[in-house]
Scaffold this motif. Structure first.
Motif, PDB file in Angstrom:
ATOM      1  N   UNK A 165       0.832  -1.201   0.000  1.00  0.00           N
ATOM      2  CA  UNK A 165       0.000   0.000   0.000  1.00  0.00           C
ATOM      3  C   UNK A 165       0.868   1.254   0.000  1.00  0.00           C
ATOM      4  N   UNK A 166       1.904   1.255   0.805  1.00  0.00           N
ATOM      5  CA  UNK A 166       2.807   2.398   0.861  1.00  0.00           C
ATOM      6  C   UNK A 166       3.489   2.623  -0.484  1.00  0.00           C
ATOM      7  N   UNK A 167       3.944   1.568  -1.108  1.00  0.00           N
ATOM      8  CA  UNK A 167       4.610   1.671  -2.415  1.00  0.00           C
ATOM      9  C   UNK A 167       3.665   2.227  -3.479  1.00  0.00           C
ATOM     10  N   UNK A 168       2.424   1.721  -3.513  1.00  0.00           N
ATOM     11  CA  UNK A 168       1.482   2.196  -4.528  1.00  0.00           C
ATOM     12  C   UNK A 168       1.093   3.658  -4.288  1.00  0.00           C
ATOM     13  N   UNK A 169       0.980   4.075  -3.020  1.00  0.00           N
ATOM     14  CA  UNK A 169       0.677   5.483  -2.729  1.00  0.00           C
ATOM     15  C   UNK A 169       1.813   6.398  -3.156  1.00  0.00           C
ATOM     16  N   UNK A 170       3.054   5.993  -2.900  1.00  0.00           N
ATOM     17  CA  UNK A 170       4.208   6.798  -3.320  1.00  0.00           C
ATOM     18  C   UNK A 170       4.247   6.923  -4.839  1.00  0.00           C
ATOM     19  N   UNK A 171       3.951   5.847  -5.530  1.00  0.00           N
ATOM     20  CA  UNK A 171       3.944   5.855  -6.997  1.00  0.00           C
ATOM     21  C   UNK A 171       2.865   6.810  -7.519  1.00  0.00           C
ATOM     22  N   UNK A 172       1.685   6.749  -6.929  1.00  0.00           N
ATOM     23  CA  UNK A 172       0.573   7.621  -7.341  1.00  0.00           C
ATOM     24  C   UNK A 172       0.904   9.094  -7.072  1.00  0.00           C
ATOM     25  N   UNK A 173       1.524   9.379  -5.913  1.00  0.00           N
ATOM     26  CA  UNK A 173       1.900  10.745  -5.584  1.00  0.00           C
ATOM     27  C   UNK A 173       2.961  11.274  -6.538  1.00  0.00           C
ATOM     28  N   UNK A 174       3.895  10.427  -6.936  1.00  0.00           N
ATOM     29  CA  UNK A 174       4.939  10.841  -7.864  1.00  0.00           C
ATOM     30  C   UNK A 174       4.333  11.163  -9.227  1.00  0.00           C
ATOM     31  N   UNK A 175       3.399  10.342  -9.690  1.00  0.00           N
ATOM     32  CA  UNK A 175       2.725  10.607 -10.964  1.00  0.00           C
ATOM     33  C   UNK A 175       1.963  11.925 -10.906  1.00  0.00           C
ATOM     34  N   UNK A 176       1.274  12.189  -9.814  1.00  0.00           N
ATOM     35  CA  UNK A 176       0.526  13.440  -9.680  1.00  0.00           C
ATOM     36  C   UNK A 176       1.476  14.634  -9.654  1.00  0.00           C
ATOM     37  N   UNK A 177       2.595  14.501  -8.947  1.00  0.00           N
ATOM     38  CA  UNK A 177       3.568  15.596  -8.885  1.00  0.00           C
ATOM     39  C   UNK A 177       4.200  15.843 -10.253  1.00  0.00           C
ATOM     40  N   UNK A 178       4.487  14.781 -10.987  1.00  0.00           N
ATOM     41  CA  UNK A 178       5.043  14.933 -12.337  1.00  0.00           C
ATOM     42  C   UNK A 178       4.038  15.625 -13.262  1.00  0.00           C
ATOM     43  N   UNK A 179       2.747  15.297 -13.106  1.00  0.00           N
ATOM     44  CA  UNK A 179       1.715  15.933 -13.920  1.00  0.00           C
ATOM     45  C   UNK A 179       1.655  17.431 -13.621  1.00  0.00           C
ATOM     46  N   UNK A 180       1.702  17.792 -12.351  1.00  0.00           N
ATOM     47  CA  UNK A 180       1.624  19.199 -11.955  1.00  0.00           C
ATOM     48  C   UNK A 180       2.864  19.953 -12.427  1.00  0.00           C
ATOM     49  N   UNK A 181       4.036  19.356 -12.261  1.00  0.00           N
ATOM     50  CA  UNK A 181       5.273  20.020 -12.662  1.00  0.00           C
ATOM     51  C   UNK A 181       5.440  20.081 -14.176  1.00  0.00           C
ATOM     52  N   UNK A 182       4.710  19.247 -14.905  1.00  0.00           N
ATOM     53  CA  UNK A 182       4.858  19.188 -16.351  1.00  0.00           C
ATOM     54  C   UNK A 182       3.925  20.112 -17.125  1.00  0.00           C
ATOM     55  N   UNK A 183       3.115  20.919 -16.453  1.00  0.00           N
ATOM     56  CA  UNK A 183       2.210  21.794 -17.208  1.00  0.00           C
ATOM     57  C   UNK A 183       2.998  22.901 -17.885  1.00  0.00           C
ATOM     58  N   UNK A 184       2.507  23.277 -19.065  1.00  0.00           N
ATOM     59  CA  UNK A 184       3.117  24.350 -19.847  1.00  0.00           C
ATOM     60  C   UNK A 184       2.021  25.328 -20.248  1.00  0.00           C
ATOM     61  N   UNK A 185       2.429  26.495 -20.630  1.00  0.00           N
ATOM     62  CA  UNK A 185       1.469  27.491 -21.104  1.00  0.00           C
ATOM     63  C   UNK A 185       0.785  26.933 -22.345  1.00  0.00           C
ATOM     64  N   UNK A 186      -0.533  26.985 -22.348  1.00  0.00           N
ATOM     65  CA  UNK A 186      -1.326  26.488 -23.463  1.00  0.00           C
ATOM     66  C   UNK A 186      -1.931  25.117 -23.222  1.00  0.00           C
ATOM     67  N   UNK A 187      -1.500  24.409 -22.183  1.00  0.00           N
ATOM     68  CA  UNK A 187      -2.059  23.091 -21.879  1.00  0.00           C
ATOM     69  C   UNK A 187      -3.498  23.217 -21.379  1.00  0.00           C
ATOM     70  N   UNK A 188      -4.306  22.198 -21.703  1.00  0.00           N
ATOM     71  CA  UNK A 188      -5.667  22.140 -21.176  1.00  0.00           C
ATOM     72  C   UNK A 188      -5.598  21.605 -19.753  1.00  0.00           C
ATOM     73  N   UNK A 189      -6.361  22.223 -18.854  1.00  0.00           N
ATOM     74  CA  UNK A 189      -6.341  21.836 -17.441  1.00  0.00           C
ATOM     75  C   UNK A 189      -7.769  21.788 -16.918  1.00  0.00           C
ATOM     76  N   UNK A 190      -8.028  20.798 -16.072  1.00  0.00           N
ATOM     77  CA  UNK A 190      -9.291  20.717 -15.340  1.00  0.00           C
ATOM     78  C   UNK A 190      -8.933  20.736 -13.864  1.00  0.00           C
ATOM     79  N   UNK A 191      -9.573  21.631 -13.113  1.00  0.00           N
ATOM     80  CA  UNK A 191      -9.263  21.756 -11.690  1.00  0.00           C
ATOM     81  C   UNK A 191     -10.149  20.824 -10.868  1.00  0.00           C
ATOM     82  N   UNK A 192      -9.817  20.688  -9.591  1.00  0.00           N
ATOM     83  CA  UNK A 192     -10.602  19.820  -8.719  1.00  0.00           C
ATOM     84  C   UNK A 192     -12.017  20.367  -8.517  1.00  0.00           C
ATOM     85  N   UNK A 193     -12.200  21.657  -8.785  1.00  0.00           N
ATOM     86  CA  UNK A 193     -13.523  22.263  -8.684  1.00  0.00           C
ATOM     87  C   UNK A 193     -14.342  22.133  -9.965  1.00  0.00           C
ATOM     88  N   UNK A 194     -13.721  21.570 -11.028  1.00  0.00           N
ATOM     89  CA  UNK A 194     -14.428  21.349 -12.283  1.00  0.00           C
ATOM     90  C   UNK A 194     -14.261  22.464 -13.298  1.00  0.00           C
TER      91      UNK A 194
END
Length: 126
Positions: free
Chosen positions: A31-60
């Motif tokens: 469980x700990x390993x899978x949570x760390x993997x999921x958090x890393x993917x989310x952090x990579x997604x956030x750090x990888x945004x560029x100007x012009x990318x389409x984004x959907x926020x948690x508020x919709x």
């Protein structure tokens, strides 16, 4: 005879407890390993945004990234209809989904990068 049965019962119950403890520890580690993997993917997604990318926020709220401020960890989202755009500033933690603004162009860039890598690998050894 009764003491033999009790001794066997102690051994089997001890083995059963050990097996259960190993299974529980294994589940915690997995469980700990899978949570760390999921958090890393989310952090990579956030750090990888560029100007012009389409984004959907948690508020919709959906839109395109207009500006990124890494020092404040925020971005400005352009949303609305053509000619009536609205700009809203969000924290990067509010990102739910991202997609490149022009996926065809990104695929072309990936193909170019792959060709460059192939050319580098094909050089004969000296």
């Amino acid at each position: 005879m009764l003491s033999n049965l009790l001794a066997q019962a102690d051994i089997t119950s001890t083995v059963m407890i050990v097996v259960l403890l190993v299974a529980i520890v294994g589940l915690f580690i997995w469980s700990s390993y899978s949570n760390k993997k999921r958090q890393k993917q989310a952090q990579d997604m956030v750090n990888g945004i560029k100007i012009g990318d389409k984004v959907k926020t948690i508020g919709g709220v959906c839109g395109y990234v207009a500006e990124i401020d890494d020092s404040e960890n925020t971005f400005v989202l352009r949303t609305g209809m053509e000619g009536k755009d609205s700009f809203v500033k969000f924290d990067k933690g509010a990102i739910y989904q991202t997609a490149p603004a022009n996926p065809k162009q990104d695929k072309k860039e990936e193909v170019k990068e792959e060709k460059k890598e192939e050319k580098v690998e094909e050089k004969p050894a000296e």
